[in-house]
Design a protein around this motif. Structure first.
Motif, PDB file in Angstrom:
ATOM      1  N   LEU A  38      70.401  -6.853  62.035  1.00 23.02           N
ATOM      2  CA  LEU A  38      70.052  -7.027  60.625  1.00 23.02           C
ATOM      3  C   LEU A  38      68.998  -8.117  60.497  1.00 23.02           C
ATOM      4  CD1 LEU A  38      73.606  -6.953  58.989  1.00 23.02           C
ATOM      5  CD2 LEU A  38      71.958  -5.070  59.199  1.00 23.02           C
ATOM      6  N   VAL A  39      68.046  -7.911  59.597  1.00 23.03           N
ATOM      7  CA  VAL A  39      67.004  -8.905  59.336  1.00 23.03           C
ATOM      8  C   VAL A  39      67.062  -9.261  57.853  1.00 23.03           C
ATOM      9  CG1 VAL A  39      64.543  -9.421  59.365  1.00 23.03           C
ATOM     10  CG2 VAL A  39      65.557  -8.038  61.199  1.00 23.03           C
ATOM     11  N   PHE A  40      67.500 -10.491  57.586  1.00 22.48           N
ATOM     12  CA  PHE A  40      67.549 -11.003  56.219  1.00 22.48           C
ATOM     13  C   PHE A  40      66.247 -11.746  55.970  1.00 22.48           C
ATOM     14  CE2 PHE A  40      71.950 -10.549  57.493  1.00 22.48           C
ATOM     15  CZ  PHE A  40      72.538  -9.986  56.373  1.00 22.48           C
ATOM     16  N   ALA A  41      65.428 -11.221  55.057  1.00 26.21           N
ATOM     17  CA  ALA A  41      64.110 -11.800  54.800  1.00 26.21           C
ATOM     18  C   ALA A  41      63.785 -11.654  53.322  1.00 26.21           C
ATOM     19  CB  ALA A  41      63.065 -11.099  55.659  1.00 26.21           C
ATOM     20  N   ASP A  42      63.694 -12.776  52.632  1.00 27.22           N
ATOM     21  CA  ASP A  42      63.403 -12.713  51.200  1.00 27.22           C
ATOM     22  C   ASP A  42      61.912 -12.581  50.909  1.00 27.22           C
ATOM     23  OD1 ASP A  42      62.857 -15.296  52.040  1.00 27.22           O
ATOM     24  OD2 ASP A  42      63.888 -16.280  50.374  1.00 27.22           O
ATOM     25  N   GLU A  47      54.601  -6.845  59.225  1.00 30.91           N
ATOM     26  CA  GLU A  47      54.984  -6.357  60.548  1.00 30.91           C
ATOM     27  C   GLU A  47      56.490  -6.514  60.765  1.00 30.91           C
ATOM     28  OE1 GLU A  47      54.685  -4.681  64.385  1.00 30.91           O
ATOM     29  OE2 GLU A  47      53.367  -4.590  62.653  1.00 30.91           O
ATOM     30  N   LEU A  48      57.067  -7.613  60.292  1.00 26.09           N
ATOM     31  CA  LEU A  48      58.514  -7.813  60.411  1.00 26.09           C
ATOM     32  C   LEU A  48      59.252  -6.746  59.609  1.00 26.09           C
ATOM     33  CD1 LEU A  48      61.009  -9.419  61.315  1.00 26.09           C
ATOM     34  CD2 LEU A  48      60.671 -10.875  59.289  1.00 26.09           C
ATOM     35  N   ALA A  49      58.804  -6.500  58.386  1.00 33.46           N
ATOM     36  CA  ALA A  49      59.453  -5.481  57.552  1.00 33.46           C
ATOM     37  C   ALA A  49      59.373  -4.109  58.214  1.00 33.46           C
ATOM     38  CB  ALA A  49      58.807  -5.450  56.167  1.00 33.46           C
ATOM     39  N   ALA A  50      58.218  -3.797  58.785  1.00 32.48           N
ATOM     40  CA  ALA A  50      58.047  -2.493  59.439  1.00 32.48           C
ATOM     41  C   ALA A  50      58.957  -2.371  60.653  1.00 32.48           C
ATOM     42  CB  ALA A  50      56.586  -2.305  59.838  1.00 32.48           C
ATOM     43  N   GLN A  51      59.032  -3.413  61.468  1.00 35.14           N
ATOM     44  CA  GLN A  51      59.866  -3.364  62.665  1.00 35.14           C
ATOM     45  C   GLN A  51      61.353  -3.344  62.315  1.00 35.14           C
ATOM     46  OE1 GLN A  51      59.284  -3.019  65.948  1.00 35.14           O
ATOM     47  NE2 GLN A  51      57.098  -2.770  65.594  1.00 35.14           N
ATOM     48  N   ALA A  52      61.746  -4.055  61.283  1.00 36.66           N
ATOM     49  CA  ALA A  52      63.156  -4.105  60.891  1.00 36.66           C
ATOM     50  C   ALA A  52      63.610  -2.756  60.345  1.00 36.66           C
ATOM     51  CB  ALA A  52      63.395  -5.207  59.870  1.00 36.66           C
ATOM     52  N   GLY A  53      62.724  -2.062  59.632  1.00 35.70           N
ATOM     53  CA  GLY A  53      63.050  -0.739  59.107  1.00 35.70           C
ATOM     54  C   GLY A  53      64.307  -0.739  58.257  1.00 35.70           C
ATOM     55  N   GLU A  54      65.222   0.166  58.558  1.00 34.82           N
ATOM     56  CA  GLU A  54      66.440   0.325  57.768  1.00 34.82           C
ATOM     57  C   GLU A  54      67.375  -0.881  57.851  1.00 34.82           C
ATOM     58  OE1 GLU A  54      69.596   2.983  59.584  1.00 34.82           O
ATOM     59  OE2 GLU A  54      67.915   3.406  60.954  1.00 34.82           O
ATOM     60  N   PHE A  55      67.124  -1.790  58.805  1.00 29.70           N
ATOM     61  CA  PHE A  55      67.987  -2.957  58.973  1.00 29.70           C
ATOM     62  C   PHE A  55      67.487  -4.173  58.198  1.00 29.70           C
ATOM     63  CE2 PHE A  55      68.564  -0.308  62.759  1.00 29.70           C
ATOM     64  CZ  PHE A  55      69.910  -0.009  62.582  1.00 29.70           C
ATOM     65  N   ARG A  57      67.119  -6.501  55.148  1.00 30.66           N
ATOM     66  CA  ARG A  57      67.831  -6.889  53.929  1.00 30.66           C
ATOM     67  C   ARG A  57      66.905  -7.836  53.189  1.00 30.66           C
ATOM     68  NH1 ARG A  57      69.848  -3.260  56.081  1.00 30.66           N
ATOM     69  NH2 ARG A  57      72.034  -2.911  56.595  1.00 30.66           N
ATOM     70  N   PRO A  58      66.391  -7.448  52.008  1.00 30.91           N
ATOM     71  CA  PRO A  58      65.351  -8.241  51.335  1.00 30.91           C
ATOM     72  C   PRO A  58      65.890  -9.469  50.586  1.00 30.91           C
ATOM     73  CG  PRO A  58      65.844  -6.285  50.067  1.00 30.91           C
ATOM     74  CD  PRO A  58      66.673  -6.196  51.327  1.00 30.91           C
ATOM     75  N   PHE A  59      66.761 -10.195  51.243  1.00 28.95           N
ATOM     76  CA  PHE A  59      67.356 -11.403  50.663  1.00 28.95           C
ATOM     77  C   PHE A  59      67.920 -12.218  51.822  1.00 28.95           C
ATOM     78  CE2 PHE A  59      70.250  -7.778  50.520  1.00 28.95           C
ATOM     79  CZ  PHE A  59      71.329  -8.223  51.274  1.00 28.95           C
ATOM     80  N   LEU A  60      68.224 -13.472  51.570  1.00 30.42           N
ATOM     81  CA  LEU A  60      68.905 -14.277  52.581  1.00 30.42           C
ATOM     82  C   LEU A  60      70.400 -14.027  52.466  1.00 30.42           C
ATOM     83  CD1 LEU A  60      66.845 -17.588  52.445  1.00 30.42           C
ATOM     84  CD2 LEU A  60      66.653 -15.663  54.047  1.00 30.42           C
ATOM     85  N   PRO A  61      71.143 -14.137  53.559  1.00 30.76           N
ATOM     86  CA  PRO A  61      72.560 -13.761  53.527  1.00 30.76           C
ATOM     87  C   PRO A  61      73.400 -14.704  52.670  1.00 30.76           C
ATOM     88  CG  PRO A  61      71.988 -14.711  55.653  1.00 30.76           C
ATOM     89  CD  PRO A  61      70.712 -14.556  54.888  1.00 30.76           C
ATOM     90  N   HIS A  70      78.450 -11.860  63.626  1.00 32.40           N
ATOM     91  CA  HIS A  70      78.984 -12.612  64.764  1.00 32.40           C
ATOM     92  C   HIS A  70      78.023 -13.732  65.168  1.00 32.40           C
ATOM     93  CE1 HIS A  70      81.187  -8.738  65.270  1.00 32.40           C
ATOM     94  NE2 HIS A  70      82.167  -9.609  65.328  1.00 32.40           N
ATOM     95  N   LEU A  71      76.715 -13.437  65.176  1.00 33.25           N
ATOM     96  CA  LEU A  71      75.693 -14.423  65.517  1.00 33.25           C
ATOM     97  C   LEU A  71      74.522 -14.284  64.555  1.00 33.25           C
ATOM     98  CD1 LEU A  71      76.803 -13.390  68.594  1.00 33.25           C
ATOM     99  CD2 LEU A  71      75.235 -15.189  69.215  1.00 33.25           C
ATOM    100  N   LEU A  72      73.941 -15.440  64.195  1.00 31.99           N
ATOM    101  CA  LEU A  72      72.777 -15.461  63.308  1.00 31.99           C
ATOM    102  C   LEU A  72      71.732 -16.402  63.874  1.00 31.99           C
ATOM    103  CD1 LEU A  72      71.383 -14.737  60.565  1.00 31.99           C
ATOM    104  CD2 LEU A  72      72.496 -16.794  59.636  1.00 31.99           C
ATOM    105  N   TRP A  73      70.503 -15.904  64.006  1.00 35.36           N
ATOM    106  CA  TRP A  73      69.347 -16.739  64.348  1.00 35.36           C
ATOM    107  C   TRP A  73      68.607 -17.024  63.062  1.00 35.36           C
ATOM    108  CZ3 TRP A  73      71.262 -13.162  67.658  1.00 35.36           C
ATOM    109  CH2 TRP A  73      71.343 -13.490  69.007  1.00 35.36           C
ATOM    110  N   ILE A  74      68.312 -18.292  62.807  1.00 36.58           N
ATOM    111  CA  ILE A  74      67.549 -18.700  61.625  1.00 36.58           C
ATOM    112  C   ILE A  74      66.194 -19.206  62.100  1.00 36.58           C
ATOM    113  CG2 ILE A  74      67.439 -20.264  59.648  1.00 36.58           C
ATOM    114  CD1 ILE A  74      70.523 -20.385  59.739  1.00 36.58           C
ATOM    115  N   THR A  75      65.128 -18.649  61.547  1.00 35.96           N
ATOM    116  CA  THR A  75      63.781 -19.042  61.930  1.00 35.96           C
ATOM    117  C   THR A  75      62.827 -18.785  60.774  1.00 35.96           C
ATOM    118  OG1 THR A  75      62.092 -18.775  63.636  1.00 35.96           O
ATOM    119  CG2 THR A  75      63.280 -16.794  62.987  1.00 35.96           C
ATOM    120  N   ASP A  76      61.694 -19.436  60.804  1.00 31.50           N
ATOM    121  CA  ASP A  76      60.648 -19.210  59.788  1.00 31.50           C
ATOM    122  C   ASP A  76      61.083 -19.555  58.365  1.00 31.50           C
ATOM    123  OD1 ASP A  76      58.715 -18.223  61.588  1.00 31.50           O
ATOM    124  OD2 ASP A  76      59.520 -16.197  61.458  1.00 31.50           O
ATOM    125  N   LEU A  77      62.073 -20.403  58.198  1.00 31.54           N
ATOM    126  CA  LEU A  77      62.511 -20.795  56.851  1.00 31.54           C
ATOM    127  C   LEU A  77      62.289 -22.291  56.669  1.00 31.54           C
ATOM    128  CD1 LEU A  77      65.893 -18.840  56.522  1.00 31.54           C
ATOM    129  CD2 LEU A  77      63.653 -18.214  55.571  1.00 31.54           C
TER     130      LEU A  77
END
Length: 191
Positions: A38-42, A47-55, A57-61, A70-77
């Motif tokens: 899953l990619v949470f990106a507000d 390119e990130l949106a295209a690669q994430a595709g159906e996964f 999520r246009p918001f932060l969790p 189970h695991l979350l990487w936080i970056t670019d925030l």
């Protein structure tokens, strides 16, 4: 740190971030076999949106989304948003990594060399990522693409020896003897 190798088929992995570092992490996780990251990106870069595709999520969790991970990487925030999200992630009892902030990490991503099923990792406990990358480059010279076929060969031999009823210590002895006979652990000198 405790070294582990995790099977992504049994975990819900996620990234929170909008830019190039989030994209790099997504692609690295996919190379490791994680398909449903899953990619949470507000405000995701295209390119990130295209690669994430159906996964994507246009918001932060929020708390509900974190509870599913189970695991979350936080970056670019921004730092204050990353720190708050890391705190909420820990409250949800989810492991978190805040990229380039060792004190914000429950785990560190390792430098890795992959040759088929062979995975060699290097870690400095987050203290010197550049050093880990340099060691990884040295290991890449020692463990070239030929190791993919070597792993397959040893796996087939091991399977056959187990079917013959050989003990694990005998199988290990045979594998070590084969590696020594073929000089598989002779590394080229670094340039």
């Amino acid at each position: 740190m405790i070294p582990l190798a995790l099977d992504p088929k049994h975990l819900q992995l996620a990234i929170a971030g909008n830019g190039a570092l989030a994209l790099r992490r997504l692609l690295a996780l996919r190379r490791a076999g994680a398909e449903a990251v899953l990619v949470f990106a507000d405000a995701p870069e295209p390119e990130l949106a295209a690669q994430a595709g159906e996964f994507l999520r246009p918001f932060l969790p929020d708390a509900a989304a974190l509870a599913e991970l189970h695991l979350l990487w936080i970056t670019d925030l921004p730092e204050h948003i990353a720190a708050g999200l890391a705190q909420a992630t820990r409250q949800a009892r989810v492991l978190v990594n805040v990229e380039d902030v060792p004190s914000g990490c429950d785990f560190h991503s390792v430098a890795e060399v992959r040759r088929g099923d062979l995975l060699i990792t290097v870690s400095t406990n987050g203290a010197a990522p550049g050093l880990a990358r340099g060691v990884r480059r040295g290991l890449e010279a020692c463990f070239g693409p030929e190791w993919d076929a070597r792993v397959e060969e040893i796996a087939a031999l091991r399977h056959g020896w187990r079917a013959e009823g050989l003990s694990m210590p005998e199988i290990s002895r045979r594998i070590e003897a084969l590696m020594a006979e073929r000089c598989w652990l002779s590394c080229p000198k670094p340039q």
